[in-house]
Design a protein around this motif. Structure first.
Motif, mmCIF file in Angstrom:
data_model
loop_
_atom_site.group_PDB
_atom_site.id
_atom_site.type_symbol
_atom_site.label_atom_id
_atom_site.label_comp_id
_atom_site.label_asym_id
_atom_site.label_seq_id
_atom_site.Cartn_x
_atom_site.Cartn_y
_atom_site.Cartn_z
ATOM 1 N N ALA A 392 -10.896 -0.386 -2.828
ATOM 2 C CA ALA A 392 -11.014 -0.046 -1.407
ATOM 3 C C ALA A 392 -10.304 1.245 -1.058
ATOM 4 O O ALA A 392 -10.669 1.922 -0.081
ATOM 5 C CB ALA A 392 -10.465 -1.190 -0.556
ATOM 6 N N PHE A 393 -9.293 1.633 -1.867
ATOM 7 C CA PHE A 393 -8.415 2.715 -1.442
ATOM 8 C C PHE A 393 -7.959 3.473 -2.674
ATOM 9 O O PHE A 393 -7.454 2.879 -3.633
ATOM 10 C CB PHE A 393 -7.237 2.101 -0.675
ATOM 11 C CG PHE A 393 -6.172 3.063 -0.231
ATOM 12 C CD1 PHE A 393 -6.371 4.434 -0.166
ATOM 13 C CD2 PHE A 393 -4.924 2.573 0.142
ATOM 14 C CE1 PHE A 393 -5.376 5.296 0.241
ATOM 15 C CE2 PHE A 393 -3.925 3.418 0.561
ATOM 16 C CZ PHE A 393 -4.138 4.784 0.603
ATOM 17 N N ILE A 394 -8.119 4.800 -2.653
ATOM 18 C CA ILE A 394 -7.640 5.667 -3.732
ATOM 19 C C ILE A 394 -6.771 6.771 -3.146
ATOM 20 O O ILE A 394 -7.111 7.368 -2.122
ATOM 21 C CB ILE A 394 -8.818 6.291 -4.525
ATOM 22 C CG1 ILE A 394 -9.568 5.208 -5.302
ATOM 23 C CG2 ILE A 394 -8.319 7.375 -5.475
ATOM 24 C CD1 ILE A 394 -10.747 5.746 -6.113
ATOM 25 N N ALA A 395 -5.651 7.022 -3.822
ATOM 26 C CA ALA A 395 -4.762 8.114 -3.421
ATOM 27 C C ALA A 395 -4.323 8.865 -4.667
ATOM 28 O O ALA A 395 -4.292 8.307 -5.779
ATOM 29 C CB ALA A 395 -3.549 7.576 -2.676
ATOM 30 N N SER A 396 -3.980 10.129 -4.496
ATOM 31 C CA SER A 396 -3.529 10.931 -5.636
ATOM 32 C C SER A 396 -2.101 10.548 -5.993
ATOM 33 O O SER A 396 -1.315 10.097 -5.147
ATOM 34 C CB SER A 396 -3.596 12.421 -5.287
ATOM 35 O OG SER A 396 -2.749 12.711 -4.188
ATOM 36 N N ALA A 397 -1.756 10.720 -7.274
ATOM 37 C CA ALA A 397 -0.407 10.379 -7.745
ATOM 38 C C ALA A 397 0.642 11.214 -7.010
ATOM 39 O O ALA A 397 1.728 10.719 -6.678
ATOM 40 C CB ALA A 397 -0.325 10.600 -9.253
ATOM 41 N N GLU A 398 0.326 12.473 -6.755
ATOM 42 C CA GLU A 398 1.273 13.353 -6.061
ATOM 43 C C GLU A 398 1.565 12.830 -4.655
ATOM 44 O O GLU A 398 2.713 12.812 -4.214
ATOM 45 C CB GLU A 398 0.683 14.762 -5.981
ATOM 46 C CG GLU A 398 1.581 15.766 -5.263
ATOM 47 C CD GLU A 398 0.921 17.132 -5.121
ATOM 48 O OE1 GLU A 398 1.524 18.009 -4.489
ATOM 49 O OE2 GLU A 398 -0.207 17.307 -5.638
ATOM 50 N N THR A 399 0.537 12.376 -3.980
ATOM 51 C CA THR A 399 0.722 11.855 -2.627
ATOM 52 C C THR A 399 1.541 10.569 -2.635
ATOM 53 O O THR A 399 2.424 10.375 -1.794
ATOM 54 C CB THR A 399 -0.641 11.587 -1.972
ATOM 55 O OG1 THR A 399 -1.393 12.808 -1.944
ATOM 56 C CG2 THR A 399 -0.472 11.064 -0.554
ATOM 57 N N LEU A 400 1.263 9.689 -3.586
ATOM 58 C CA LEU A 400 2.010 8.437 -3.687
ATOM 59 C C LEU A 400 3.480 8.708 -3.993
ATOM 60 O O LEU A 400 4.368 8.006 -3.498
ATOM 61 C CB LEU A 400 1.408 7.545 -4.777
ATOM 62 C CG LEU A 400 0.002 7.012 -4.493
ATOM 63 C CD1 LEU A 400 -0.531 6.250 -5.701
ATOM 64 C CD2 LEU A 400 0.004 6.125 -3.264
ATOM 65 N N GLY A 401 3.730 9.734 -4.817
ATOM 66 C CA GLY A 401 5.116 10.092 -5.109
ATOM 67 C C GLY A 401 5.856 10.556 -3.879
ATOM 68 O O GLY A 401 7.004 10.172 -3.645
#
Length: 432
Positions: A392-401
């Motif tokens: 349902a939801f994808i985010a970039s690793a940089e954003t999650l960091g």
């Protein structure tokens, strides 16, 4: 020939004219009442044995009564919806004619030459009428009032109704000097200057009113197409700052309803409109709770921006939290829909944080807020990638960091090749 429709500023100015005319009518009535009280008090302090004094009191009452009735009639017409720009000219003409006739009558009654007109209370009332008229904020009416008043005063000043007595026998040479040509010319000049000041005040007031209405309408038109959260920037006059644009770090969220084509075909238009409206409402409320703005709704999707009007250190965290809140709200909504026998609403969400151009493009009739750059493209591609990875939801690793997320709660989707981007991007899916 049909009348052309009024523009919004003209309609607002017409409302302002009507309101001002009502205010002037009420002010005229209040002034008339105040004058009546003053007249009654003044005459009560002296003996009423002289026939001339009784007649003067009666004349004053008649003049004041006419002024009051004129104001009452104008107010009644306006109150019942009859309005014309000529009402002001009619009431002004009546007021000034009454003042002029009263002044001339007082001079003739007292057997005084016109030079003594300034000594009579009615002369002060002439200035009062001009002052009340300036409340309309209509320079043309004020100019008309001044010209008509000066014409009547000129007539009064030229009345020559001396008795057979000499000047020294009547009031004395010294008194005549105070009301001679030099002194009266100075009074007339001051009267004209006062009238010009009132005209300038009316013109200035009308200018500020029109400018304020036009500026308000201009900003209203701009806000109509811009996110409401940008209204403070418009109110502070920072429209040019929006137009020039700037580069800043923002967190972006794309969301779209899955299988929307099938849903559109299965639902009748009324039910489809209800579903889309309910979806948009949930997205908008989630954005508001997490400090984001809905840049735009496109069909059954939406584009949210975090970091407007000013970037914050927690933009990424708030964007991630907003996405999770939307998913939680949709899960609760879907439970209710399933109980009602309706299909679930599935969505795809993509979030990415980075540098982008933010600004407004267009003209005063349609100014649109826009966000441009690679960050926008990546966030959009992540939302589309949810179909491929079935999350349902994808985010970039940089954003999650930057958001401080616990990656153990996310599914590692590895390095993804995104269309339009030369380098692969490490992405994570939610829920795990």
């Amino acid at each position: 020939m049909p009348k052309s429709p009024q523009s919004a500023p003209d309609a607002l100015l017409r409302e302002a004219d009507v309101a001002a005319e009502k205010f002037v009518a009420v002010a005229r009535m209040l002034v008339a009442v105040a004058l009546l009280i003053a007249v009654e008090f003044a005459f009560s302090r002296g003996p009423m044995v002289d026939v001339g004094v009784v007649e003067a009191r009666t004349g004053a009452r008649i003049v004041i009564g006419i002024l009051f009735l004129t104001g009452a009639l104008a107010y009644a017409l306006l109150r019942f919806g009859f309005w014309s720009r000529w009402i002001a000219y009619v009431t002004v003409t009546i007021d000034i004619l009454v003042i002029g006739l009263s002044l001339t009558g007082d001079l003739l009654e007292a057997q005084l030459p016109g030079r003594f007109a300034a000594a009579l209370p009615t002369a002060v009332a002439a200035l009062l009428v001009l002052a009340v008229g300036s409340l309309r904020l209509r320079p043309a009416v004020q100019i008309y009032s001044l010209v008509l008043m000066l014409a009547l005063l000129t007539v009064a000043l030229n009345i020559d109704h001396l008795t057979d007595a000499t000047e020294t026998d009547s009031v004395g040479v010294a008194v005549y000097q105070f009301f001679g040509p030099t002194a009266n010319t100075a009074r007339l000049a001051m009267f004209i200057l006062c009238g010009l000041v009132l005209i300038a005040a009316a013109w200035r007031g009308q200018y500020l009113l029109r400018h304020g209405v036009e500026e308000s309408m201009r900003r209203t038109n701009l806000v109509r197409y811009l996110p409401t959260e940008l209204a403070p920037m418009l109110a502070s006059g920072n429209v040019n700052e929006l137009r020039s644009g700037r580069r800043a770090r923002v967190a972006l969220l794309f969301i779209d309803i899955r299988n929307s084509v099938a849903m559109e075909e299965a639902l009748d238009p009324a039910l489809l409109a209800q579903v889309v409206s309910a979806f948009r409402s949930r997205v908008r409320l989630a954005a508001e709770r997490h400090g984001g703005i809905v840049d735009k709704f496109v069909g059954d999707g939406a584009f949210l921006v975090f970091g407007i009007p000013d970037p914050r250190d927690d933009d990424a965290r708030r964007a991630i939290a907003c996405a999770k809140a939307i998913l939680a709200d949709l899960a609760e909504w879907n439970r209710a829909r399933l109980k009602a026998g309706d299909d679930e609403i599935a969505v795809g969400i993509g979030v990415h944080e980075g540098e982008a151009f933010i600004g407004a493009v267009g003209d005063d009739t349609r100014l649109e807020f826009t966000v441009l750059g690679d960050t926008v493209n990546v966030a959009n591609r992540l939302e589309q990638a949810t179909k491929q990875h079935e999350v349902a939801f994808i985010a970039s690793a940089e954003t999650l960091g930057k958001a401080g997320e616990d990656l153990a709660l996310w599914r590692d989707l590895g390095a993804a090749e995104l269309r339009g981007r030369p380098e692969p991007l490490h992405i994570f899916g939610f829920p795990r």
